[in-house]
Design an enzyme around this catalytic site. Structure first.
Site, PDB file in Angstrom:
ATOM      1  N   ASP A 170       0.836  -1.202   0.000  1.00 27.70           N
ATOM      2  CA  ASP A 170       0.000   0.000   0.000  1.00 27.70           C
ATOM      3  C   ASP A 170       0.867   1.245   0.000  1.00 27.70           C
ATOM      4  OD1 ASP A 170       0.799  -0.580   2.705  1.00 27.70           O
ATOM      5  OD2 ASP A 170      -0.645   0.929   3.392  1.00 27.70           O
ATOM      6  N   GLU A 236       0.198  -0.953   5.807  1.00 29.77           N
ATOM      7  CA  GLU A 236       1.225  -0.432   6.711  1.00 29.77           C
ATOM      8  C   GLU A 236       1.047   1.059   6.941  1.00 29.77           C
ATOM      9  OE1 GLU A 236       4.970   1.431   8.004  1.00 29.77           O
ATOM     10  OE2 GLU A 236       3.883   1.760   6.123  1.00 29.77           O
TER      11      GLU A 236
END
Length: 581
Positions: A170, A236
């Protein structure tokens, strides 16, 4: 001290010269023996005292600190594929393809089967399958939390603990200030030198670099003795609740507590030239985290008849009191990663460039740690917050109407907690700073509030997203994991590059991995100045930097496979003499 010994001799002689006559003729002999023993004990004490004093003031042997692998590690012939003409541009295209997929994570992401913003993650999975076909045929894939990926490459020696390479797929959103980007954030533009776009440096370069290394090793027929685990989280950037949180549970159930030999994730302080020497600076620990949400609740009313102090005014005083306070100070201990870093600088830096306070501090048996911490913190703001708890007001909310007094005003302070502090210690500090203001304005002060329900005439504090500072991973050559990491650095970047411990001011997915391994190193294999604008406009990475990262991950896998840890030797697992061809 000599006078004391003479005094003791006098006391012994006096006692026995005036002692009981019953001792008779033996009294003189007894007196002489006791006198001799007393003087002997005093002389022995003087010798030991002087020896200890001298040893406490002599310089430390610089050859024994910040030792590096010797002989230095040379590149393997299995990692020289990164030097082949044309490889760099192929690698850049692979990374650019991943950057083009807008795998953005937002703080309010909903369930993976409901929130449409997860859709690009499906495209990322498809891209990885297409780009790394050998890896997907050879490795076992487990999808966790919806879109997090765990690949397992089984080793031939099952008893060897796995090596784990981590990253995240991400990225932070790239939706603002679009007119300031040289190229659109998800264009994945490549020129002769750079790959541009959101995620190019944080951290799709790591993910694609790791997968490229594994794909190559499979294609040349290499097989590991030690199992290799690749773990790529999906969130994250929003603290990993679905990704790393569940990856950790899955891997601990599979391998047990401390079941991983070593974990290498993103982070660290790059490869930097410091005082005339190149240092690789992995983060061997990261600070704790806490949000303090402070709210002032009072009566509202019409702005035409205000009280002397409003909720906004009092909250502003609280913000100023916290910002102006020096309650958190720079702090270093001998087991600190930064003490290790200073030791490396003192040993390996150019003696003409290294400040005297570093050399004197490291070579002293009794250094002034407070002074060293102060001097280190003054070298740069970034350095200060490697060794000090931070406090920053990041969100402020109050008022809805120009002519109405706000009933409540709220601020969020974010703190990254020093390695040798704790959330409870930081909470106490906030409370003590707010308490005098609450008393002055006759407001009740409540801590550890768990409800957002407003009340009248009080100050509430809520603590959110609290976690402790991480354990500190080993950072000397007695640790096989540190040895492996250092060798991989040498083989990639050169035998003269020094691997030194450092710390993290921010946090990574490793916050969930503490139970998996004692050896956690956070480092993105990039040279300073070659990976720019993380989390902001024009994020980019040099192509050559990405290529060096691929080489590093290849060497890390090979070096890890060539070492048997001491605990594994005890279990009867032999150490190989050379890498498997």
């Amino acid at each position: 001290m000599a006078n004391t010994c003479l005094l003791e001799k006098s006391k012994v002689t006096h006692r026995h010269s005036t002692g009981s006559p019953a001792i008779g003729q033996n009294s003189t002999t007894t007196t002489r023996i006791l006198t001799f023993l007393a003087v002997g004990l005093c002389m022995t004490f003087l010798f030991l005292h002087n020896s200890l004093w001298l040893s406490g003031n002599q310089d430390i042997d610089m050859g024994k600190i910040c030792q590096q692998p010797d002989p230095p590690s040379l590149p393997s012939n299995l990692s020289n594929f990164t030097d082949v003409p044309g490889f760099a541009q192929e690698a850049a295209k692979r990374l650019a393809g991943a950057v083009k997929i807008p795998t953005m994570s937002f703080d309010d992401m909903g369930p993976v089967d409901e929130d449409e913003r997860w859709a690009p993650f499906k495209d990322m999975h498809a891209y990885l399958r297409h780009t790394f076909p050998s890896l997907h045929r050879k490795l076992n894939l487990t999808v966790i939390g919806g879109y997090s990926l765990v690949y397992t490459w089984p080793g031939s020696v099952e008893a060897l603990k796995p090596l784990m390479l981590a990253g995240h797929i991400d990225v932070v959103p790239g939706l603002t200030s679009l007119d300031r980007w040289t190229y659109p954030p998800f264009s994945g533009t490549v020129d002769d030198e750079w790959v541009y776009g959101r995620g190019a440096g944080d951290c799709k370069n790591n993910v694609i670099g790791i997968m490229t290394a594994v794909e190559h090793l499979i294609n040349v027929g290499w097989n590991p003795r030690r199992t290799v685990v690749l773990a790529f989280g999906q969130d994250e950037e929003i603290s990993g609740p679905r990704g790393a949180n569940n990856i950790a549970k899955y891997l601990e159930q599979k391998y047990g507590k401390n079941g991983i030999s070593m974990i290498v994730d993103e982070g660290g302080m790059n490869l930097e030239t410091v005082y005339g020497k190149e240092f690789a600076l992995p983060g061997i620990a990261e600070k704790g985290y806490m949000d303090a949400e402070i709210e002032v609740n009072m009566l509202g009313g019409h702005s035409s008849v205000p009280p002397p102090h409003t909720s906004i005014g009092i909250l502003s005083k609280i913000v100023s009191a916290i910002e102006d306070s020096t309650v958190f100070r720079p702090h270093i201990e001998r087991k600190s990663p930064i003490w290790g870093y200073l030791s490396c600088v003192a040993r390996h830096g150019d003696s003409h460039q290294v400040p005297s306070w570093i050399t004197k501090g490291i070579t002293s048996k009794n250094p002034d740690m407070d002074e060293i911490a102060k001097l280190f913190s003054e070298t740069s703001p970034n350095n200060r917050y490697l060794i000090q708890t931070s406090k920053a007001a990041t969100i402020f909310n109050a008022g809805l109407k120009s002519n109405a007094l706000a009933e409540s005003a709220r601020v969020l302070f974010n703190s990254r907690i020093d390695l040798f502090s704790s959330p409870s210690e930081v909470q106490d500090a906030y409370f003590e700073l707010i308490k005098p203001i609450a008393k002055k304005y006759s407001l009740a002060l409540e801590r550890n509030v768990v409800s957002n329900a407003p009340s009248i005439g009080n100050i509430t504090i809520e603590w959110n997203s609290v976690h402790e500072p991480s354990p500190i991973s080993p950072f000397n050559l007695r640790s096989e994991a540190w040895l492996v990491f250092s060798r991989a650095v040498q083989a990639t970047f050169g035998a003269d590059v020094i691997t030194s411990p450092s710390a993290m001011t921010g946090n990574t997915d490793t916050r969930f991995y503490w139970n998996l391994s004692e050896n956690i190193y956070r480092w993105s294999p990039t040279r300073a100045g070659t990976k720019l604008n993380i989390h902001t406009v024009d994020e980019k990475i040099k192509i050559q930097t990405h290529v060096e990262g691929i080489k590093f991950y290849t060497e890390l896998i090979l070096q890890s496979d060539s070492v048997t840890h001491a605990s594994e030797v005890k279990n009867g697992i032999p150490s190989p003499n050379e890498l498997t061809p």
